[in-house]
Design a protein around this motif. Structure first.
Motif, PDB file in Angstrom:
ATOM      1  N   SER A  82       0.826  -1.201   0.000  1.00 25.29           N
ATOM      2  CA  SER A  82       0.000   0.000   0.000  1.00 25.29           C
ATOM      3  C   SER A  82       0.862   1.253   0.000  1.00 25.29           C
ATOM      4  O   SER A  82       0.570   2.228  -0.703  1.00 25.29           O
ATOM      5  N   GLN A  83       1.936   1.243   0.782  1.00 22.03           N
ATOM      6  CA  GLN A  83       2.839   2.386   0.815  1.00 22.03           C
ATOM      7  C   GLN A  83       3.570   2.562  -0.516  1.00 22.03           C
ATOM      8  O   GLN A  83       3.858   3.691  -0.927  1.00 22.03           O
ATOM      9  N   ALA A  84       3.866   1.446  -1.175  1.00 19.54           N
ATOM     10  CA  ALA A  84       4.629   1.516  -2.425  1.00 19.54           C
ATOM     11  C   ALA A  84       3.774   1.897  -3.623  1.00 19.54           C
ATOM     12  O   ALA A  84       4.318   2.212  -4.690  1.00 19.54           O
ATOM     13  N   ALA A  85       2.451   1.874  -3.475  1.00 19.17           N
ATOM     14  CA  ALA A  85       1.567   2.162  -4.607  1.00 19.17           C
ATOM     15  C   ALA A  85       1.784   3.581  -5.121  1.00 19.17           C
ATOM     16  O   ALA A  85       1.846   4.537  -4.345  1.00 19.17           O
ATOM     17  N   GLU A  86       1.887   3.695  -6.440  1.00 18.90           N
ATOM     18  CA  GLU A  86       2.106   4.985  -7.079  1.00 18.90           C
ATOM     19  C   GLU A  86       1.423   4.971  -8.442  1.00 18.90           C
ATOM     20  O   GLU A  86       1.569   4.026  -9.216  1.00 18.90           O
ATOM     21  N   ILE A  87       0.665   6.012  -8.703  1.00 21.44           N
ATOM     22  CA  ILE A  87      -0.101   6.078  -9.951  1.00 21.44           C
ATOM     23  C   ILE A  87       0.838   6.020 -11.151  1.00 21.44           C
ATOM     24  O   ILE A  87       1.871   6.690 -11.192  1.00 21.44           O
ATOM     25  N   ASP A  88       0.465   5.166 -12.124  1.00 22.18           N
ATOM     26  CA  ASP A  88       1.185   4.996 -13.390  1.00 22.18           C
ATOM     27  C   ASP A  88       2.577   4.405 -13.225  1.00 22.18           C
ATOM     28  O   ASP A  88       3.370   4.408 -14.179  1.00 22.18           O
TER      29      ASP A  88
ATOM     30  N   PRO B  94      -0.638  -1.964  -7.129  1.00 24.91           N
ATOM     31  CA  PRO B  94      -1.056  -3.313  -6.741  1.00 24.91           C
ATOM     32  C   PRO B  94      -2.480  -3.312  -6.220  1.00 24.91           C
ATOM     33  O   PRO B  94      -2.984  -2.311  -5.692  1.00 24.91           O
ATOM     34  N   LYS B  95      -3.134  -4.441  -6.350  1.00 21.31           N
ATOM     35  CA  LYS B  95      -4.477  -4.647  -5.807  1.00 21.31           C
ATOM     36  C   LYS B  95      -4.651  -6.128  -5.532  1.00 21.31           C
ATOM     37  O   LYS B  95      -3.901  -6.963  -6.054  1.00 21.31           O
ATOM     38  N   LEU B  96      -5.626  -6.477  -4.712  1.00 19.57           N
ATOM     39  CA  LEU B  96      -5.792  -7.863  -4.263  1.00 19.57           C
ATOM     40  C   LEU B  96      -7.255  -8.258  -4.338  1.00 19.57           C
ATOM     41  O   LEU B  96      -8.133  -7.494  -3.912  1.00 19.57           O
ATOM     42  N   VAL B  97      -7.508  -9.449  -4.875  1.00 19.96           N
ATOM     43  CA  VAL B  97      -8.850 -10.036  -4.910  1.00 19.96           C
ATOM     44  C   VAL B  97      -8.818 -11.336  -4.109  1.00 19.96           C
ATOM     45  O   VAL B  97      -8.003 -12.223  -4.394  1.00 19.96           O
ATOM     46  N   ILE B  98      -9.674 -11.442  -3.110  1.00 19.30           N
ATOM     47  CA  ILE B  98      -9.785 -12.664  -2.306  1.00 19.30           C
ATOM     48  C   ILE B  98     -11.161 -13.251  -2.565  1.00 19.30           C
ATOM     49  O   ILE B  98     -12.184 -12.655  -2.200  1.00 19.30           O
ATOM     50  N   ASN B  99     -11.202 -14.411  -3.180  1.00 20.28           N
ATOM     51  CA  ASN B  99     -12.458 -15.085  -3.510  1.00 20.28           C
ATOM     52  C   ASN B  99     -12.791 -16.113  -2.436  1.00 20.28           C
ATOM     53  O   ASN B  99     -11.907 -16.744  -1.864  1.00 20.28           O
TER      54      ASN B  99
ATOM     55  N   CYS C 130      -5.373   1.863   2.033  1.00 21.44           N
ATOM     56  CA  CYS C 130      -4.908   0.522   1.661  1.00 21.44           C
ATOM     57  C   CYS C 130      -5.010   0.357   0.155  1.00 21.44           C
ATOM     58  O   CYS C 130      -5.758   1.068  -0.519  1.00 21.44           O
ATOM     59  N   LEU C 131      -4.253  -0.578  -0.386  1.00 19.42           N
ATOM     60  CA  LEU C 131      -4.393  -0.904  -1.800  1.00 19.42           C
ATOM     61  C   LEU C 131      -5.816  -1.400  -2.065  1.00 19.42           C
ATOM     62  O   LEU C 131      -6.481  -1.913  -1.172  1.00 19.42           O
ATOM     63  N   PRO C 132      -6.345  -1.234  -3.274  1.00 18.11           N
ATOM     64  CA  PRO C 132      -7.702  -1.711  -3.568  1.00 18.11           C
ATOM     65  C   PRO C 132      -7.829  -3.207  -3.302  1.00 18.11           C
ATOM     66  O   PRO C 132      -7.067  -4.006  -3.831  1.00 18.11           O
ATOM     67  N   LEU C 133      -8.779  -3.561  -2.467  1.00 20.53           N
ATOM     68  CA  LEU C 133      -8.966  -4.951  -2.065  1.00 20.53           C
ATOM     69  C   LEU C 133     -10.426  -5.322  -2.252  1.00 20.53           C
ATOM     70  O   LEU C 133     -11.317  -4.622  -1.774  1.00 20.53           O
ATOM     71  N   VAL C 134     -10.665  -6.425  -2.958  1.00 24.72           N
ATOM     72  CA  VAL C 134     -12.022  -6.892  -3.258  1.00 24.72           C
ATOM     73  C   VAL C 134     -12.204  -8.257  -2.620  1.00 24.72           C
ATOM     74  O   VAL C 134     -11.432  -9.184  -2.877  1.00 24.72           O
ATOM     75  N   LEU C 135     -13.218  -8.384  -1.783  1.00 26.83           N
ATOM     76  CA  LEU C 135     -13.592  -9.658  -1.173  1.00 26.83           C
ATOM     77  C   LEU C 135     -14.822 -10.186  -1.899  1.00 26.83           C
ATOM     78  O   LEU C 135     -15.839  -9.495  -1.976  1.00 26.83           O
ATOM     79  N   VAL C 136     -14.738 -11.396  -2.444  1.00 23.39           N
ATOM     80  CA  VAL C 136     -15.837 -11.997  -3.208  1.00 23.39           C
ATOM     81  C   VAL C 136     -16.415 -13.144  -2.395  1.00 23.39           C
ATOM     82  O   VAL C 136     -15.665 -14.006  -1.903  1.00 23.39           O
ATOM     83  N   THR C 137     -17.731 -13.177  -2.238  1.00 22.03           N
ATOM     84  CA  THR C 137     -18.339 -14.197  -1.390  1.00 22.03           C
ATOM     85  C   THR C 137     -19.779 -14.463  -1.808  1.00 22.03           C
ATOM     86  O   THR C 137     -20.457 -13.595  -2.357  1.00 22.03           O
ATOM     87  N   SER C 138     -20.227 -15.686  -1.532  1.00 22.91           N
ATOM     88  CA  SER C 138     -21.627 -16.067  -1.717  1.00 22.91           C
ATOM     89  C   SER C 138     -22.343 -16.232  -0.376  1.00 22.91           C
ATOM     90  O   SER C 138     -23.516 -16.618  -0.348  1.00 22.91           O
ATOM     91  N   ASP C 139     -21.655 -15.968   0.715  1.00 21.48           N
ATOM     92  CA  ASP C 139     -22.227 -16.105   2.053  1.00 21.48           C
ATOM     93  C   ASP C 139     -22.954 -14.813   2.399  1.00 21.48           C
ATOM     94  O   ASP C 139     -22.353 -13.738   2.442  1.00 21.48           O
ATOM     95  N   SER C 140     -24.249 -14.907   2.669  1.00 23.70           N
ATOM     96  CA  SER C 140     -25.024 -13.698   2.929  1.00 23.70           C
ATOM     97  C   SER C 140     -24.689 -13.067   4.272  1.00 23.70           C
ATOM     98  O   SER C 140     -25.209 -11.997   4.596  1.00 23.70           O
ATOM     99  N   TYR C 141     -23.813 -13.692   5.066  1.00 21.04           N
ATOM    100  CA  TYR C 141     -23.301 -13.029   6.271  1.00 21.04           C
ATOM    101  C   TYR C 141     -22.644 -11.698   5.908  1.00 21.04           C
ATOM    102  O   TYR C 141     -22.731 -10.723   6.653  1.00 21.04           O
ATOM    103  N   TYR C 142     -22.015 -11.660   4.743  1.00 17.66           N
ATOM    104  CA  TYR C 142     -21.294 -10.457   4.325  1.00 17.66           C
ATOM    105  C   TYR C 142     -22.204  -9.434   3.658  1.00 17.66           C
ATOM    106  O   TYR C 142     -21.735  -8.364   3.283  1.00 17.66           O
ATOM    107  N   SER C 143     -23.482  -9.750   3.496  1.00 17.99           N
ATOM    108  CA  SER C 143     -24.379  -8.782   2.886  1.00 17.99           C
ATOM    109  C   SER C 143     -24.825  -7.726   3.886  1.00 17.99           C
ATOM    110  O   SER C 143     -25.085  -6.579   3.513  1.00 17.99           O
TER     111      SER C 143
END
Length: 556
Positions: free
Chosen positions: A254-260, A264-269, A308-321
């Motif tokens: 996240s600290q190292a992120a610099e436009i252009d 970095p970004k992270l997807v957790i499925n 933080c760096l862009p982080l996407v959490l993907v889930t089908s568990d409605s607990y996260y809704s």
């Protein structure tokens, strides 16, 4: 229409929303992409977005915790289950953490290659959360403490430099150059001087040193962690120690992120799989649920305090809704993006003439609905040998293949004790096993899909037909006499109006057929077939069996 390959259909609006989040170099909140099973969340990420998110300065790590469940993942030539992941054999926690850490380490190495992560940055970030002097002395002295004694008056930065130098001598130079791409002259974009190459190697060794420091400090906590696991106690500092390494990497990236330059970004499925992961060694870490909570807490804190760096959490568990938002703070603690696939009009536009005829679509829309995964699996079944045999037999129709698909769902989705309702007959029990989905907007409980609703309707009708006179009276008594008493059982402490209460209050006085026809009310009818004295063993005896003699009609 014969053997036409299935195509991935774009979703411009949702893709625009996710791209807008991902193209920021740092964000204040993680994003949760949630929705029922089969609506195309994983397909959207892998087929439509992940390639674009790895072009130019963008680097996206992808972690799927469900890959640890080898019997139910396409990576191992299996298919995703229609039931909740909690009904599958839980993965080992070390397997899940290893996937996350290896992905973040790979991204950190890319940052080192670009000069975005330096040895001094690693030291300053690590020293914010850890006391390093004793650990660095141990790394420097190794097994030869008398020959590598260090003065007590040496500063922390000097200790760090000496530790990096000491660890560099122990590391394989060819391995370091191979990871950083310094040994492959063909792949070099520019020639590096000796000083530049040394600078990159130092940053790489600094990452290895940081990992070793965290491992040494965690080894000192093993007895304390084992004691808490045995006694069921809790310590925030000890639970956070289990996520020190992945969270340090997240902070560095996240600290190292610099436009252009480096974004970095992270997807957790399938983030929900982490909650159910089992612990193999009670002295090495805490349970999967505690690791899950600690990881998310620290991601939230990083975003709120420093971004933080862009982080996407993907889930089908409605607990996260909805519920996760309350457990972790307040309703806006995460960015929520809910997806339900196509509506019937969109699905009709994409499916007719290309994959199904108009008459076939009328049956599909009535029985299965527009869930993309249902449509894909039904189309695959239609292209198989089974359907061709039915057609050649001249007695088979398209309704037969739909009926076979529903039978497949009942054996594979509902027959494995999925209707466990423990002590309190509530909608949450059905949500947890994946039969219902508690959506966020609007806040109602809905079926996962129309096909699953049809399976439950079949099961309920079969159960009603098998009831004797005494059981029928008990059923009617539960539906009529004791119906009102369910309100106080459904209300959760701390909530003004729970979704379970809204769900039951709306449909509890409907007749059976009216409740089932309403689209959401079948759950209330299903719940009220069990009285308050019903035991777990009683419910487990209620096995679902497909009615092979009944063909699916366009009207129930």
């Amino acid at each position: 229409m014969v053997n036409k390959p299935w195509r991935i259909i774009p979703r411009p609006l949702l893709e625009t929303v996710l791209n807008n989040h991902a193209h920021h170099h740092r964000v204040p909140q993680p994003l949760i992409l949630h929705g029922p099973r089969g609506v195309g969340k994983t397909t959207l990420i892998l087929e439509r977005l992940l390639g674009e998110w790895n072009q130019g300065p963008h680097l996206t790590g992808y972690v799927d915790f469900a890959e640890s469940i080898k019997d139910h993942h396409p990576h191992f030539n299996q298919s995703f289950p229609w039931a909740s992941w909690f009904n599958c054999p839980p993965p080992a926690l070390p397997d899940c953490t290893a996937k996350l850490e290896s992905c973040l380490e790979y991204m950190a190495h890319k940052g080192v290659q670009l000069g975005a992560i330096t040895s001094q940055q690693v030291f300053s970030t690590l020293s914010k959360w850890h006391s390093l002097r004793s650990t660095l002395r141990r790394v420097i002295q190794g097994n030869k403490g008398s020959k590598n004694a260090v003065s007590d008056k040496v500063s922390g930065s000097v200790l760090w430099d000496r530790a990096v130098f000491t660890l560099s001598a122990r590391c394989d130079a060819e391995e370091i150059d191979g990871v950083l791409g310094l040994s492959d002259k063909k792949k070099k974009k520019r020639s590096l001087s000796m000083e530049e190459a040394s600078y990159y190697r130092e940053a790489f060794v600094a990452l290895k040193l940081a990992k070793e420091v965290i491992q040494v400090q965690n080894s000192w906590r093993r007895n304390a962690i084992a004691h808490l696991n045995r006694t069921g106690g809790f310590s925030r500092s000890l639970s956070n120690s289990c996520t020190d390494w992945p969270c340090l990497l997240l902070e560095l990236l996240s600290q190292a992120a610099e436009i252009d330059h480096f974004q970095p970004k992270l997807v957790i499925n399938n983030i929900e799989v982490l909650k159910n992961a089992i612990l193999l060694d009670e002295s090495s870490s805490f349970s999967g649920s505690m690791f899950h909570d600690s990881l998310i807490w620290r991601i939230i804190a990083l975003g709120a305090n420093e971004r933080c760096l862009p982080l996407v959490l993907v889930t089908s568990d409605s607990y996260y809704s909805y519920r996760a938002y309350m457990d972790f703070g307040f309703p806006d603690i995460f960015i929520s993006r809910e997806i339900f696939g196509w509506n019937p009009q969109e699905a009709k536009l994409h499916m007719i003439t290309d994959y199904f005829s108009h008459s076939e679509w009328l049956i599909i829309a009535e029985v299965l609905g527009s869930n993309p995964r249902h449509l894909f699996e039904l189309y695959a079944l239609k292209q198989g040998n089974y359907y061709q045999k039915l057609v050649d037999n001249k007695h088979g129709t398209f309704e037969d293949i739909v009926d076979s698909y529903l039978a497949y769902l009942q054996v594979n989705y509902l027959a494995d004790c999925s209707l466990e309702i423990f002590d309190d007959p509530s909608a949450i029990a059905l949500v947890e096993v994946g039969l219902l989905y508690a959506q966020r907007d609007p806040s109602i409980i809905r079926p996962v899909s129309r096909a699953i609703q049809r399976c439950l309707v079949r099961w309920l009708v079969q159960e009603r037909l098998k009831m004797g006179f005494r059981e029928s009276l008990q059923y009617l008594w539960q539906r009529i006499i004791r119906g009102r008493s369910y309100r106080h059982l459904m209300l959760q402490v701390g909530y003004k109006e729970s979704m379970r209460e809204v769900f039951l209050d709306k449909f509890i006085f409907h007749s059976g057929s009216e409740a089932l026809a309403s689209g959401y009310g079948y759950g209330a009818t299903l719940l009220l077939t069990f009285d308050l004295k019903t035991t777990k063993d009683d419910i487990l005896e209620k096995k679902l069996e497909p009615n092979s003699k009944t063909k699916v009609q366009s009207k129930e």
